[in-house]
Write a protein that holds these residues in place. Structure first.
Motif, PDB file in Angstrom:
ATOM      1  N   GLU A   1      -3.193   8.268   2.873  1.00 10.80           N
ATOM      2  CA  GLU A   1      -3.114   6.963   3.539  1.00 10.80           C
ATOM      3  C   GLU A   1      -3.671   7.041   4.954  1.00 10.80           C
ATOM      4  OE1 GLU A   1       0.997   5.889   3.335  1.00 10.80           O
ATOM      5  OE2 GLU A   1       0.851   5.214   1.260  1.00 10.80           O
ATOM      6  N   ALA A   2      -3.411   8.131   5.654  1.00 11.55           N
ATOM      7  CA  ALA A   2      -3.926   8.286   7.018  1.00 11.55           C
ATOM      8  C   ALA A   2      -5.451   8.367   7.014  1.00 11.55           C
ATOM      9  CB  ALA A   2      -3.335   9.524   7.670  1.00 11.55           C
ATOM     10  N   VAL A   3      -6.022   9.066   6.047  1.00 13.93           N
ATOM     11  CA  VAL A   3      -7.478   9.146   5.942  1.00 13.93           C
ATOM     12  C   VAL A   3      -8.054   7.755   5.653  1.00 13.93           C
ATOM     13  CG1 VAL A   3      -9.371  10.043   4.523  1.00 13.93           C
ATOM     14  CG2 VAL A   3      -7.562  11.567   5.306  1.00 13.93           C
ATOM     15  N   ALA A   4      -7.375   6.992   4.792  1.00 13.80           N
ATOM     16  CA  ALA A   4      -7.859   5.647   4.462  1.00 13.80           C
ATOM     17  C   ALA A   4      -7.849   4.725   5.674  1.00 13.80           C
ATOM     18  CB  ALA A   4      -7.011   5.058   3.345  1.00 13.80           C
ATOM     19  N   TYR A   5      -6.913   4.939   6.588  1.00 10.22           N
ATOM     20  CA  TYR A   5      -6.812   4.101   7.787  1.00 10.22           C
ATOM     21  C   TYR A   5      -7.378   4.793   9.023  1.00 10.22           C
ATOM     22  CZ  TYR A   5      -3.845   1.090   5.012  1.00 10.22           C
ATOM     23  OH  TYR A   5      -3.360   0.257   4.039  1.00 10.22           O
ATOM     24  N   ASP A   6      -8.204   5.810   8.840  1.00  6.67           N
ATOM     25  CA  ASP A   6      -8.877   6.528   9.929  1.00  6.67           C
ATOM     26  C   ASP A   6      -7.904   7.136  10.936  1.00  6.67           C
ATOM     27  OD1 ASP A   6     -11.380   6.010   8.903  1.00  6.67           O
ATOM     28  OD2 ASP A   6     -11.510   4.071   9.924  1.00  6.67           O
TER      29      ASP A   6
ATOM     30  N   ASP B   1       0.815  -1.218   0.000  1.00  8.76           N
ATOM     31  CA  ASP B   1       0.000   0.000   0.000  1.00  8.76           C
ATOM     32  C   ASP B   1       0.844   1.261   0.000  1.00  8.76           C
ATOM     33  OD1 ASP B   1       0.904  -0.386   2.575  1.00  8.76           O
ATOM     34  OD2 ASP B   1      -0.906   0.387   3.515  1.00  8.76           O
ATOM     35  N   ARG B   2       2.129   1.158   0.249  1.00 13.51           N
ATOM     36  CA  ARG B   2       3.013   2.326   0.213  1.00 13.51           C
ATOM     37  C   ARG B   2       3.691   2.491  -1.146  1.00 13.51           C
ATOM     38  NH1 ARG B   2       6.937   2.209   4.913  1.00 13.51           N
ATOM     39  NH2 ARG B   2       7.525   4.179   3.981  1.00 13.51           N
TER      40      ARG B   2
END
Length: 133
Positions: free
Chosen positions: A84-89, A38-39
């Motif tokens: 990515e932070a938004v995708a992982y809350d 994912d990175r």
């Protein structure tokens, strides 16, 4: 077009992948974990942005090129980390700026600047820039 696309692509790939490798070595020494799939969005987006910058901007001096490309790399790092932070809350701003701090400490951002300055000499002009050289 001011720079040939092959030259811009090799420039962007070397700057992005080598600086990412430097950062990942530092990250691995800090906290041993492997690069997860994912990175992988970050290097792809960064290569596209740097290629477009080299194709669209006129030929600049070595240090202007290094400064602009380091700024673009940093911007992409911020945006991708926040996404990515938004995708992982998670908190997007905190995660993004924490990643920038790690990128400085692991020498990822300084290596972008150094690699951009070094690879500047390998950018081959084409089109209008080749006629004025």
């Amino acid at each position: 077009m001011f720079t040939s696309w092959r030259s811009a692509l090799s420039y962007a790939a070397i700057v992005t992948l080598v600086s990412l490798a430097v950062g990942e070595v530092g990250n691995f020494l800090w906290s041993p974990e492997l690069l997860t799939p994912d990175r992988l969005a970050f290097p792809l987006v960064t290569i596209v942005v740097l290629v477009e910058a080299r194709l669209l901007l006129p030929p600049l001096s070595r240090w202007s090129t290094a400064g602009i490309d380091t700024g673009l790399y940093t911007l992409v790092l911020l945006l991708v980390t926040a996404a990515e932070a938004v995708a992982y809350d998670g908190p997007p701003a905190d995660s993004a700026f924490l990643m920038l701090i790690f990128a400085l400490f692991t020498l990822q951002l300084p290596s972008v600047f150094a690699l951009s300055a070094w690879r500047h000499g390998h950018l081959t002009p084409s089109g209008r820039a080749a006629l004025t050289s």
